[in-house]
Enzyme design. Structure first.
Site, PDB file in Angstrom:
ATOM      1  N   LYS A   1      -3.598 -10.038  -6.040  1.00 42.12           N
ATOM      2  CA  LYS A   1      -4.915 -10.405  -5.506  1.00 42.12           C
ATOM      3  C   LYS A   1      -5.994  -9.436  -5.992  1.00 42.12           C
ATOM      4  O   LYS A   1      -5.688  -8.273  -6.290  1.00 42.12           O
ATOM      5  CB  LYS A   1      -4.886 -10.472  -3.975  1.00 42.12           C
ATOM      6  CG  LYS A   1      -4.970  -9.166  -3.257  1.00 42.12           C
ATOM      7  CD  LYS A   1      -5.386  -9.363  -1.792  1.00 42.12           C
ATOM      8  CE  LYS A   1      -5.561  -8.001  -1.147  1.00 42.12           C
ATOM      9  NZ  LYS A   1      -6.310  -7.982   0.074  1.00 42.12           N
TER      10      LYS A   1
ATOM     11  N   LYS B   1       0.820  -1.214   0.000  1.00 35.11           N
ATOM     12  CA  LYS B   1       0.000   0.000   0.000  1.00 35.11           C
ATOM     13  C   LYS B   1       0.848   1.256   0.000  1.00 35.11           C
ATOM     14  O   LYS B   1       0.453   2.274  -0.541  1.00 35.11           O
ATOM     15  CB  LYS B   1      -0.997  -0.017   1.162  1.00 35.11           C
ATOM     16  CG  LYS B   1      -2.077  -1.059   0.962  1.00 35.11           C
ATOM     17  CD  LYS B   1      -3.370  -0.799   1.700  1.00 35.11           C
ATOM     18  CE  LYS B   1      -4.420  -1.796   1.242  1.00 35.11           C
ATOM     19  NZ  LYS B   1      -5.646  -1.798   2.023  1.00 35.11           N
TER      20      LYS B   1
ATOM     21  N   LYS C   1     -10.669  -4.433  -3.798  1.00 37.52           N
ATOM     22  CA  LYS C   1     -11.728  -3.424  -3.992  1.00 37.52           C
ATOM     23  C   LYS C   1     -11.186  -2.149  -4.589  1.00 37.52           C
ATOM     24  O   LYS C   1     -11.837  -1.474  -5.361  1.00 37.52           O
ATOM     25  CB  LYS C   1     -12.303  -2.984  -2.641  1.00 37.52           C
ATOM     26  CG  LYS C   1     -13.020  -3.966  -1.841  1.00 37.52           C
ATOM     27  CD  LYS C   1     -13.533  -3.223  -0.585  1.00 37.52           C
ATOM     28  CE  LYS C   1     -13.541  -4.119   0.619  1.00 37.52           C
ATOM     29  NZ  LYS C   1     -12.244  -4.213   1.298  1.00 37.52           N
TER      30      LYS C   1
HETATM   31  N1  AQP Z   1      -8.604 -11.505  -3.355  1.00 35.04           N
HETATM   32  C1  AQP Z   1      -9.001 -12.028  -2.207  1.00 35.04           C
HETATM   33  N2  AQP Z   1      -9.174 -13.361  -2.097  1.00 35.04           N
HETATM   34  C2  AQP Z   1      -9.600 -13.912  -0.927  1.00 35.04           C
HETATM   35  N3  AQP Z   1      -9.872 -13.177   0.180  1.00 35.04           N
HETATM   36  C3  AQP Z   1      -9.724 -11.848   0.112  1.00 35.04           C
HETATM   37  N4  AQP Z   1      -9.902 -10.854   1.008  1.00 35.04           N
HETATM   38  C4  AQP Z   1      -9.602  -9.675   0.433  1.00 35.04           C
HETATM   39  N5  AQP Z   1      -9.220  -9.857  -0.841  1.00 35.04           N
HETATM   40  C5  AQP Z   1      -9.281 -11.207  -1.076  1.00 35.04           C
HETATM   41  C6  AQP Z   1     -10.379 -11.055   2.374  1.00 35.04           C
HETATM   42  O1  AQP Z   1     -11.479 -10.175   2.567  1.00 35.04           O
HETATM   43  C7  AQP Z   1     -11.531  -9.813   3.943  1.00 35.04           C
HETATM   44  C8  AQP Z   1     -11.775  -8.356   4.095  1.00 35.04           C
HETATM   45  O2  AQP Z   1     -10.721  -7.637   3.526  1.00 35.04           O
HETATM   46  P1  AQP Z   1     -10.532  -6.107   3.905  1.00 35.04           P
HETATM   47  O3  AQP Z   1     -11.571  -5.284   3.283  1.00 35.04           O
HETATM   48  O4  AQP Z   1     -10.445  -5.943   5.364  1.00 35.04           O
HETATM   49  O5  AQP Z   1      -9.128  -5.743   3.377  1.00 35.04           O
HETATM   50  P2  AQP Z   1      -8.272  -6.225   2.214  1.00 35.04           P
HETATM   51  O6  AQP Z   1      -7.760  -7.593   2.487  1.00 35.04           O
HETATM   52  O7  AQP Z   1      -7.241  -5.167   2.021  1.00 35.04           O
HETATM   53  O8  AQP Z   1      -9.293  -6.285   0.978  1.00 35.04           O
HETATM   54  P3  AQP Z   1      -9.219  -5.521  -0.359  1.00 35.04           P
HETATM   55  O9  AQP Z   1     -10.425  -5.912  -1.146  1.00 35.04           O
HETATM   56  O10 AQP Z   1      -7.906  -5.715  -1.028  1.00 35.04           O
HETATM   57  O11 AQP Z   1      -9.393  -4.014   0.094  1.00 35.04           O
HETATM   58  P4  AQP Z   1      -8.523  -2.778  -0.270  1.00 35.04           P
HETATM   59  O12 AQP Z   1      -8.490  -2.717  -1.769  1.00 35.04           O
HETATM   60  O13 AQP Z   1      -9.222  -1.617   0.338  1.00 35.04           O
HETATM   61  O14 AQP Z   1      -7.179  -3.007   0.340  1.00 35.04           O
HETATM   62  C9  AQP Z   1     -10.223 -10.258   4.578  1.00 35.04           C
HETATM   63  O15 AQP Z   1     -10.469 -11.416   5.358  1.00 35.04           O
HETATM   64  C10 AQP Z   1      -9.352 -10.603   3.408  1.00 35.04           C
HETATM   65  O16 AQP Z   1      -8.470 -11.661   3.719  1.00 35.04           O
END
Ligand code: AQP
Length: 333
Positions: free
Chosen positions: A196, A114, A199
């Site tokens: 991965k 990040k 969002k």
């Molecule tokens: N690609 C993924 N595959 C499987 N699990 C995933 N998680 C996120 N991306 C994947 C799981 O979703 C839960 C919530 O995630 P979060 O919103 O707390 O943060 P994150 O992991 O940073 O998710 P994003 O979508 O990538 O958000 P941004 O883009 O804002 O950083 C967690 O349990 C995570 O493991």
């Protein structure tokens, strides 16, 4: 609470949940309500480690809350709340920050990713994110934390922080265990299957949002990056196809051998269409339920208010004890 194990998990309201969030995390949370006491929250405090537009954050937070319910979380059976409504998380965070080493935080992959992605805003919150995540979990003394595999490193750090606190101040925190499903633990970007699905990806074709309509979902899968072969088979080097097979397996329940047999002799076009349609159909009930809930603001408010009250009741007891252990004079109010 009874003697069932306690589950805690959270999701950031940084946008509509992706198929990765859904398969890797949220869709598994509903069924856990059968066997465990569950506490789930919308992690708005975590969301501001990356710049957020205030009005949009408020809107996304309510939408995330409604989406969790649309994905099967029942506010009567689980404690479902908004993170910033329980100040205990921040109260505990400070104690944990003082028991977390700079070196440990510097090794976190998410921090490195990040800070590379947002070089103009490498803020202290982004750096100490794992300590707040540890506070989220330890404020309830949760036993298990269902997460996608990408969060495993943070969870290991949460255990180390808890262990360090226990060594300094005497046994107090339970060491939380990750709860990671085998298939779909990491869903990859449709445009770069080595990354991965996230969002906050700027490329709209890289991720399926769970509120995308059927045409959009099918179109995004049609554009998914694959390889120059034409065989639907799960093997090393076929990251794009492997990702699509894993998604298809998660939504249909078919194993890889069955998928390979189903698409033997067919091209990637047929396979991508089948994946798109299966995903869209499996998300249809979520979209319908979300549309109903998001229009009932009074009901949502009632649910998140009660959720915060219940969360505060449990966490304030634990955090007060932790404050006492550290040597703070007990709060007079
Ligand atoms: N690609 C993924 N595959 C499987 N699990 C995933 N998680 C996120 N991306 C994947 C799981 O979703 C839960 C919530 O995630 P979060 O919103 O707390 O943060 P994150 O992991 O940073 O998710 P994003 O979508 O990538 O958000 P941004 O883009 O804002 O950083 C967690 O349990 C995570 O493991």
């Amino acid at each position: 609470m009874d003697d069932k194990k306690l589950i805690f998990s959270a999701i950031q309201p940084t946008g509509t949940f992706t198929l990765g969030n859904y398969i890797g995390a949220v869709r598994n949370w509903g069924p856990l309500q059968e066997q465990y006491n569950c506490i789930y929250c919308v992690a708005d405090l975590h969301a501001i480690t990356v710049k957020q537009e205030p009005a949009k954050l408020r809107q996304n937070t309510l939408a995330a809350y409604a989406l969790l319910m649309a994905c099967g979380l029942d506010p009567e059976r689980s404690i479902l709340f908004i993170q910033s409504h329980a100040h205990t998380h921040n109260d505990l965070n400070w104690l944990l920050c003082c028991n977390t080493q700079f070196g440990e935080l510097s090794r976190m992959t998410q921090f490195k990713d990040k800070s590379q992605k947002h070089p103009d805003d490498v803020n202290a919150g982004l750096f100490t994110y794992p300590s707040l995540m540890a506070a989220d979990i330890l404020a309830y003394n949760a036993d298990l934390v269902p997460v996608g595999v990408d969060q495993k490193q943070h969870l290991e750090l949460a255990r180390n922080i808890a262990q360090r606190f226990n060594q300094r101040y005497g046994d107090f925190f339970k060491l939380p265990e990750p709860y990671i499903t085998e298939v779909g633990a990491k869903i990859m970007s449709l445009q770069d299957p080595t990354k991965k699905m996230s969002k906050s990806d700027e490329n709209v074709n890289a991720c399926i949002l769970i509120l995308d309509d059927k045409d959009t979902i099918v179109r995004k899968f049609k554009r998914a990056v694959t390889d120059s072969e034409a065989e639907v088979a799960f093997r090393e080097g076929k990251d794009g196809i492997n990702n699509l097979m894993s998604i298809y397996s998660c939504v249909t329940g078919k194993d890889y051998a069955a998928i390979e047999a189903e698409f033997a002799g067919k091209g990637y076009g047929d396979f991508k269409l089948a994946v798109g349609e299966a995903v869209a159909d499996s998300l249809e009930p979520v979209r319908t339920e979300f549309a109903r809930l998001i229009n009932d603001k009074a009901y949502l408010k009632d649910c998140y208010t009660k959720g915060a009250e219940k969360a505060m009741k449990i966490s304030s007891r634990i955090v007060s004890k932790a404050y006492h252990k550290v040597g703070f004079v007990d709060r007079p109010f």
